[in-house]
Design a protein around this motif. Structure first.
Motif, PDB file in Angstrom:
ATOM      1  N   PRO A 112       0.805  -1.235   0.000  1.00 40.81           N
ATOM      2  CA  PRO A 112       0.000   0.000   0.000  1.00 40.81           C
ATOM      3  C   PRO A 112       0.835   1.281   0.000  1.00 40.81           C
ATOM      4  O   PRO A 112       0.520   2.226  -0.725  1.00 40.81           O
ATOM      5  N   GLY A 116      -0.209   2.191  -3.456  1.00 40.49           N
ATOM      6  CA  GLY A 116      -1.553   2.662  -3.141  1.00 40.49           C
ATOM      7  C   GLY A 116      -2.525   1.525  -2.892  1.00 40.49           C
ATOM      8  O   GLY A 116      -2.270   0.366  -3.219  1.00 40.49           O
ATOM      9  N   LYS A 117      -3.645   1.877  -2.301  1.00 40.70           N
ATOM     10  CA  LYS A 117      -4.634   0.871  -1.894  1.00 40.70           C
ATOM     11  C   LYS A 117      -5.277   0.161  -3.078  1.00 40.70           C
ATOM     12  O   LYS A 117      -5.432  -1.059  -3.068  1.00 40.70           O
ATOM     13  N   GLN A 118      -5.681   0.895  -4.088  1.00 37.90           N
ATOM     14  CA  GLN A 118      -6.380   0.278  -5.218  1.00 37.90           C
ATOM     15  C   GLN A 118      -5.493  -0.745  -5.936  1.00 37.90           C
ATOM     16  O   GLN A 118      -5.922  -1.864  -6.201  1.00 37.90           O
ATOM     17  N   THR A 120      -2.896  -2.213  -4.683  1.00 33.95           N
ATOM     18  CA  THR A 120      -2.636  -3.293  -3.727  1.00 33.95           C
ATOM     19  C   THR A 120      -3.794  -4.277  -3.712  1.00 33.95           C
ATOM     20  O   THR A 120      -3.581  -5.496  -3.724  1.00 33.95           O
ATOM     21  N   ASP A 121      -5.021  -3.763  -3.689  1.00 36.03           N
ATOM     22  CA  ASP A 121      -6.191  -4.636  -3.705  1.00 36.03           C
ATOM     23  C   ASP A 121      -6.161  -5.557  -4.921  1.00 36.03           C
ATOM     24  O   ASP A 121      -6.456  -6.750  -4.826  1.00 36.03           O
ATOM     25  N   LEU A 146      -5.217  -6.519   4.580  1.00 35.43           N
ATOM     26  CA  LEU A 146      -5.076  -6.533   3.129  1.00 35.43           C
ATOM     27  C   LEU A 146      -6.299  -7.083   2.403  1.00 35.43           C
ATOM     28  O   LEU A 146      -6.402  -6.954   1.194  1.00 35.43           O
TER      29      LEU A 146
END
Length: 147
Positions: A112, A116-118, A120-121, A146
């Motif tokens: 992340p 970044g979160k997106q 990483t997702d 996560l």
């Protein structure tokens, strides 16, 4: 030829009047010795020679410990760091133990801040899809925030 130790290399750097020249010769000699991959990669990372370190990882992937893959990833841009992080995590997953899934989640928790979160997702979903029958892995990823 006996291999130099990490301590010897550090001492040589301190007293060498031509460290870049000596370093180049040491790297050249160590590169010819696959049994010295750990020492060579340590030297390359310490000296900030990331391109050479990345080339060494490409040539000797199986001999590179996870700690060094992750140390190298810290010196790279995100696009080149993410595959190393994923590779280190997959090595843990391949051990198929709860503890190794925890280690994999800890490795993946670096993503992340890096991408970044997106993104990483997306990467985490891909990891889970490759291992659909590992509920303990999903649990460890969930505990690490996560999933």
């Amino acid at each position: 030829m006996r291999s130099p130790s990490r301590e010897w290399l550090l001492a040589l750097k301190e007293v060498s009047p031509d460290w870049p020249g000596e370093r180049a010769e040491i790297v050249k000699r160590l590169w010819k010795r696959p049994d010295e991959t750990d020492l060579l990669l340590d030297l390359l990372l310490r000296e900030g020679l990331t391109e050479e370190a990345l080339r060494l990882v490409g040539e000797r992937e199986r001999n590179i410990p996870n700690r060094q893959l992750l140390a190298l990833s810290e010196q790279l841009d995100p696009a080149r760091a993410v595959p190393l992080i994923l590779r280190a995590a997959q090595r843990h997953i391949d051990r198929r133990t709860r503890g190794s899934y925890h280690e994999a989640a800890q490795v993946l928790a670096r993503l992340p801040a890096l991408i970044g979160k997106q993104a990483t997702d997306w990467e985490i979903c891909a990891v889970v899809e490759r291992q659909p029958r590992l509920p303990a892995l999903r649990d460890e990823l969930r505990q690490a925030g996560l999933l």
